[in-house]
Scaffold this active site. Structure first.
Site, PDB file in Angstrom:
ATOM      1  N   TYR A   1      93.360  21.589  35.470  1.00  0.00           N
ATOM      2  CA  TYR A   1      93.257  22.843  34.730  1.00  0.00           C
ATOM      3  C   TYR A   1      94.185  22.869  33.516  1.00  0.00           C
ATOM      4  O   TYR A   1      93.908  23.548  32.530  1.00  0.00           O
ATOM      5  CB  TYR A   1      93.604  24.024  35.644  1.00  0.00           C
ATOM      6  CG  TYR A   1      92.526  24.406  36.627  1.00  0.00           C
ATOM      7  CD1 TYR A   1      91.972  25.678  36.605  1.00  0.00           C
ATOM      8  CD2 TYR A   1      92.059  23.513  37.587  1.00  0.00           C
ATOM      9  CE1 TYR A   1      90.989  26.056  37.505  1.00  0.00           C
ATOM     10  CE2 TYR A   1      91.076  23.878  38.490  1.00  0.00           C
ATOM     11  CZ  TYR A   1      90.545  25.144  38.437  1.00  0.00           C
ATOM     12  OH  TYR A   1      89.571  25.508  39.331  1.00  0.00           O
TER      13      TYR A   1
ATOM     14  N   ARG B   1      89.025  33.313  40.556  1.00  0.00           N
ATOM     15  CA  ARG B   1      87.704  32.691  40.544  1.00  0.00           C
ATOM     16  C   ARG B   1      86.655  33.774  40.356  1.00  0.00           C
ATOM     17  O   ARG B   1      86.868  34.938  40.717  1.00  0.00           O
ATOM     18  CB  ARG B   1      87.433  31.955  41.859  1.00  0.00           C
ATOM     19  CG  ARG B   1      88.417  30.837  42.178  1.00  0.00           C
ATOM     20  CD  ARG B   1      88.105  30.260  43.560  1.00  0.00           C
ATOM     21  NE  ARG B   1      88.976  29.139  43.892  1.00  0.00           N
ATOM     22  CZ  ARG B   1      90.129  29.238  44.543  1.00  0.00           C
ATOM     23  NH1 ARG B   1      90.571  30.443  44.908  1.00  0.00           N
ATOM     24  NH2 ARG B   1      90.852  28.167  44.819  1.00  0.00           N
TER      25      ARG B   1
ATOM     26  N   HIS C   1      84.176  30.237  34.854  1.00  0.00           N
ATOM     27  CA  HIS C   1      85.264  29.367  35.308  1.00  0.00           C
ATOM     28  C   HIS C   1      86.139  28.903  34.149  1.00  0.00           C
ATOM     29  O   HIS C   1      87.317  28.594  34.347  1.00  0.00           O
ATOM     30  CB  HIS C   1      84.694  28.154  36.051  1.00  0.00           C
ATOM     31  CG  HIS C   1      85.691  27.497  36.957  1.00  0.00           C
ATOM     32  ND1 HIS C   1      86.204  28.118  38.092  1.00  0.00           N
ATOM     33  CD2 HIS C   1      86.296  26.284  36.901  1.00  0.00           C
ATOM     34  CE1 HIS C   1      87.056  27.307  38.689  1.00  0.00           C
ATOM     35  NE2 HIS C   1      87.143  26.197  37.992  1.00  0.00           N
TER      36      HIS C   1
ATOM     37  N   LYS D   1      88.374  30.704  50.776  1.00  0.00           N
ATOM     38  CA  LYS D   1      88.481  29.359  51.350  1.00  0.00           C
ATOM     39  C   LYS D   1      89.506  29.309  52.476  1.00  0.00           C
ATOM     40  O   LYS D   1      90.273  28.357  52.626  1.00  0.00           O
ATOM     41  CB  LYS D   1      88.827  28.331  50.267  1.00  0.00           C
ATOM     42  CG  LYS D   1      87.768  28.230  49.166  1.00  0.00           C
ATOM     43  CD  LYS D   1      88.084  27.131  48.183  1.00  0.00           C
ATOM     44  CE  LYS D   1      86.963  27.014  47.143  1.00  0.00           C
ATOM     45  NZ  LYS D   1      87.193  25.927  46.177  1.00  0.00           N
TER      46      LYS D   1
ATOM     47  N   HIS E   1      95.369  27.006  44.733  1.00  0.00           N
ATOM     48  CA  HIS E   1      95.100  25.589  44.964  1.00  0.00           C
ATOM     49  C   HIS E   1      95.948  25.052  46.103  1.00  0.00           C
ATOM     50  O   HIS E   1      97.135  25.380  46.199  1.00  0.00           O
ATOM     51  CB  HIS E   1      95.392  24.773  43.697  1.00  0.00           C
ATOM     52  CG  HIS E   1      94.413  25.000  42.604  1.00  0.00           C
ATOM     53  ND1 HIS E   1      94.688  24.719  41.274  1.00  0.00           N
ATOM     54  CD2 HIS E   1      93.133  25.475  42.619  1.00  0.00           C
ATOM     55  CE1 HIS E   1      93.631  25.018  40.537  1.00  0.00           C
ATOM     56  NE2 HIS E   1      92.687  25.478  41.330  1.00  0.00           N
TER      57      HIS E   1
ATOM     58  N   ARG F   1      89.160  31.004  33.719  1.00  0.00           N
ATOM     59  CA  ARG F   1      90.225  30.617  34.665  1.00  0.00           C
ATOM     60  C   ARG F   1      91.010  29.426  34.122  1.00  0.00           C
ATOM     61  O   ARG F   1      92.234  29.374  34.228  1.00  0.00           O
ATOM     62  CB  ARG F   1      89.567  30.289  36.011  1.00  0.00           C
ATOM     63  CG  ARG F   1      90.503  29.863  37.133  1.00  0.00           C
ATOM     64  CD  ARG F   1      89.714  29.904  38.437  1.00  0.00           C
ATOM     65  NE  ARG F   1      90.199  29.001  39.455  1.00  0.00           N
ATOM     66  CZ  ARG F   1      91.106  29.301  40.381  1.00  0.00           C
ATOM     67  NH1 ARG F   1      91.668  30.504  40.364  1.00  0.00           N
ATOM     68  NH2 ARG F   1      91.460  28.423  41.298  1.00  0.00           N
TER      69      ARG F   1
END
Length: 279
Positions: free
Chosen positions: A259, A137, A224, A159, A250, A227
Site C-alpha cells: 500500500y 475497506r 480500494h 475477516k 492488516h 484506501r
C-alpha cells in the site's frame, strides 16, 4: 483416476465457510474450481491434466491471476486429499515501485471530489472522503453508522478481526449534517433509496461516472484506491508502518508495504535530491 462433481464443490464451499473464510474468498475459490471443472469437461483428472490447465492459465492471464487460481485449486485438492495433484505457483519478481497508471494521486482525488460536489452527488462526495480519510475497506462502509459518527469511532469486524477506526472531527461534522438532511436516525449512514447499505458495485459504478468530467483514468477510479491513497499519505507523514498496519487491519506489515509503495518517478526525484552528482 479422479473425477470432479458439483457435490464435491458444494462440500468444499461448506468447508470454507466452516473455516470462517471471508465470503468474498469463498466465492473466489468456488468460482476458480468451477472454471477448472468446466475446462476439463468431465475428463478424469491426473497431474498432467492439472499442469495442462496451468499452462492454459499462463497463456491467457497475468501471473498474479494465475497464482490466485492455482491457490484455489490447491485448496480444493487439499480438501479432497488429492495431494499429488497440487501444483506450484509461478515465481513473480517482487514489485518495487507502484504503477503510475493505476495509483490515484491526491490531485486526482481532489478533482473527483470537485466533480462529485458540482454534480450534486452529496452521498458519493461524503462517501469518498469517509473511505479516504479513514482507510477503511469498501466492505466496511456499513460500519459507519449513526452511532459511530456520534461517538467519533467505528467498531469494525472484518475477516475475524475487530478494530477501532477513529473518524476525523471534520468528517463527523459533515456526516452529522448529512444525516440530519436525510433524516437518518439509526443504522448505516450510506444507504440506497430502499434503506439498504451501499455495496461495492453501487459505489464502483457511481465513482466511474466522475472519471470523464474529472479527467481521471477509469483504471484509477475504484474504492480500494482511496484506501491506498490514505495509506501512502499516512506513511509519508508518520513513517510508522506497524501502526499503519494496525489502522488498516492488516495481519502482516508485508501487505501494508504494498500500500505504501512509491512510483518510480517519485523515487527518481528523491535520488536526484541526494546531491551526489557533479557536472
Amino acid at each position: 483416476m479422479r473425477t470432479m462433481t458439483n457435490e464435491q464443490i458444494i462440500l468444499f464451499q461448506e468447508h470454507l465457510i466452516n473455516e470462517e473464510k471471508a465470503l468474498a474468498t469463498v466465492g473466489m475459490y468456488v468460482r476458480d474450481v468451477k472454471k477448472f471443472m468446466d475446462w476439463i469437461s468431465a475428463v478424469p483428472i491426473n497431474k498432467g491434466t492439472v499442469l495442462a490447465y496451468k499452462n492454459h492459465l499462463i497463456e491467457h492471464y497475468a501471473p498474479a491471476s494465475v497464482n490466485a487460481a492455482l491457490s484455489s485449486l490447491n485448496s480444493f485438492f487439499n480438501f479432497m486429499e488429492w495431494y499429488d495433484l497440487r501444483v506450484k505457483n509461478l515465481k513473480i519478481q517482487k514489485q518495487i515501485f507502484a504503477s503510475t497508471d493505476k495509483e490515484l494521486t491526491k490531485a486526482e482525488y481532489d478533482r473527483l471530489l470537485y466533480v462529485a460536489k458540482k454534480m450534486n452527488k452529496r452521498r458519493l462526495y461524503l462517501l469518498m472522503q469517509t473511505i479516504c480519510s479513514t482507510g477503511i475497506r469498501v466492505s466496511e462502509v456499513r460500519y459507519i453508522t449513526v452511532d459511530s459518527v456520534n461517538r467519533g469511532v467505528a467498531e469494525i469486524n472484518c475477516k475475524g478481526k475487530r478494530r477501532q477506526v477513529f473518524l476525523p472531527r471534520a468528517l463527523c461534522r459533515m456526516l452529522t449534517q448529512y444525516m440530519k438532511e436525510q433524516k437518518i436516525k439509526s443504522g448505516a449512514v450510506f444507504v440506497t433509496k430502499n434503506g439498504n447499505p451501499l455495496d461495492r458495485s453501487n459505489i464502483w459504478s457511481e465513482m466511474k461516472k466522475l472519471c470523464k468530467a474529472a479527467n481521471v483514468s477509469e483504471k484509477k477510479v475504484f474504492p480500494h484506491n482511496l484506501r491506498h491513497l490514505f495509506a501512502r499519505t499516512y506513511y509519508n507523514l508518520q513513517k510508522d508502518i506497524v501502526r499503519l498496519a494496525d489502522i488498516l487491519g492488516h495481519s502482516s506489515v508485508n501487505t501494508t508495504r504494498i500500500y505504501t509503495m512509491e512510483t518510480g518517478e517519485m523515487h527518481r526525484r528523491q535520488i536526484q535530491k541526494l546531491g551526489l552528482l557533479r557536472c
